[in-house]
Design a protein around this motif. Structure first.
Motif, mmCIF file in Angstrom:
data_model
loop_
_atom_site.group_PDB
_atom_site.id
_atom_site.type_symbol
_atom_site.label_atom_id
_atom_site.label_comp_id
_atom_site.label_asym_id
_atom_site.label_seq_id
_atom_site.Cartn_x
_atom_site.Cartn_y
_atom_site.Cartn_z
ATOM 1 N N GLN A 151 32.797 2.269 23.842
ATOM 2 C CA GLN A 151 31.820 2.238 24.937
ATOM 3 C C GLN A 151 30.469 1.711 24.423
ATOM 4 O OE1 GLN A 151 32.680 2.585 27.910
ATOM 5 N NE2 GLN A 151 34.098 4.277 28.251
ATOM 6 N N TYR A 195 30.206 -3.606 32.694
ATOM 7 C CA TYR A 195 30.166 -2.289 33.341
ATOM 8 C C TYR A 195 29.402 -2.302 34.658
ATOM 9 C CZ TYR A 195 25.353 -1.501 31.722
ATOM 10 O OH TYR A 195 23.989 -1.610 31.516
ATOM 11 N N ASP A 212 33.413 7.147 22.434
ATOM 12 C CA ASP A 212 32.448 7.279 23.530
ATOM 13 C C ASP A 212 31.042 7.512 22.977
ATOM 14 O OD1 ASP A 212 31.368 7.817 26.209
ATOM 15 O OD2 ASP A 212 31.145 9.838 25.402
ATOM 16 N N SER A 222 36.831 8.204 30.631
ATOM 17 C CA SER A 222 37.504 7.619 29.458
ATOM 18 C C SER A 222 38.893 8.209 29.230
ATOM 19 C CB SER A 222 36.649 7.812 28.202
ATOM 20 O OG SER A 222 35.440 7.082 28.302
#
Length: 311
Positions: A151, A195, A212, A222
């Motif tokens: 991420q 995103y 993450d 997630s």
């Protein structure tokens, strides 16, 4: 010595310049003349008072837990370093951090600065690099052929994690804004998720690992992309036990352990050009410059690492 400190918790304006005595080293420590340090989210979270229950320190507090510089003094028990060595480190988490002209570092947290890096580049590595490495290698044990989602791939930890995951043989997906698509692909990302326009949990499935860095809703979503038996690690929250059970995965919250030996291993990857430092912006060493650097870090949209040039 000159230092930038906080004497109270609050917004960026509580960062002020102050003259303090040079720190004294213990037998297992060295004194490092600070050439550069860098900004990490822990800096402003602590400044704002979010961590005072965990780190109950008395003021003044010198923030900053990344350093690159030269050794000017060594303790009696120090065996592998000497005065004049160029080093980098993620020092221990103490109230005597690295927004200063000098800082102390335990020998076992030190590593020699890679010769091909500037002090600014070297200062960008320790905290974010160790976090990425420990999440990938120690926590989720990423191996050849794993599918890994990182991420916020354009950020400080993400930009190093992409390169490290590729080095470990993984297929890497990452989230970033549209303007950073080229950047994260250059770092080695195989799949890019914008995103702002795409939902990563709709685009990805059957992944082995998620790293993450965002927490909150993103952390919760997630879980949806992991295969049963998948591994998730977050540096920005606590995984929900109900989601762990529902998706039949393992998940943990992780905070790095400073480690000179691992930092030296990362140093070798940097020396060989396998991992490249990602310095997004460099600020000077003053209260005003550090206030500006904190403000940028707090947006959560800084590209790469924010570095402070001290000398």
């Amino acid at each position: 010595m000159r230092a930038v400190v906080i004497n109270e918790y609050g917004n960026k304006d509580v960062l002020v310049e102050q003259e303090l005595p040079k720190p004294e080293i213990k037998a297992n420590q060295v004194l490092v003349e600070v050439y550069a340090t860098s900004i990490n989210p822990i800096d402003w979270k602590l400044r704002a008072g979010y961590l005072k229950a965990m780190l109950d320190w008395t003021f003044p507090i010198i923030l900053g837990w990344d350093v690159a510089g030269k050794i000017v003094e060594v303790g009696d028990e120090v065996k592998h370093f000497q005065v004049g060595d160029e080093v980098f480190a993620r020092p221990d988490t103490t109230p005597n951090g690295t927004y200063a002209e000098f800082t102390t570092v335990d020998e076992d947290l030190l590593a020699k600065k890679p010769s091909n890096l500037t002090f600014e580049e070297a200062a960008s590595i320790p905290l974010a690099g160790l976090t990425a490495w420990q999440c990938l290698v120690d926590e989720t044990k990423v191996k050849q052929g794993d599918k890994v989602l990182i991420q916020a791939g354009a950020g400080g930890v993400g930009s190093l994690a992409i390169q490290m995951a590729k080095h470990l043989g993984a297929y890497v997906a990452t989230t970033a804004s549209g303007k950073n698509e080229g950047y994260v692909k250059q770092l080695g990302a195989d799949k890019f998720i914008n995103y702002r326009e795409q939902q990563f949990e709709e685009e990805l499935s059957d992944y082995d690992v998620v790293i993450d860095t965002m927490g909150g809703d993103i952390l919760n979503k997630s879980f949806q992309i992991l295969k049963p038996g998948g591994r998730l690690v977050t540096i920005a929250g606590q995984p929900d036990p109900a989601l762990i059970e529902k998706h039949q995965v393992t998940a943990s919250s992780y905070w790095l352990t400073p480690n000179g030996k691992q930092l030296a291993e990362i140093g070798e990857l940097l020396e060989k050009g396998i991992v490249k430092p990602q310095v997004g912006s460099v600020f000077g060493f003053s209260a005003e410059a550090l206030q500006e650097a904190h403000e940028l870090s707090e947006t959560n949209h800084a590209k790469g690492k924010i570095v402070i040039k001290v000398k």
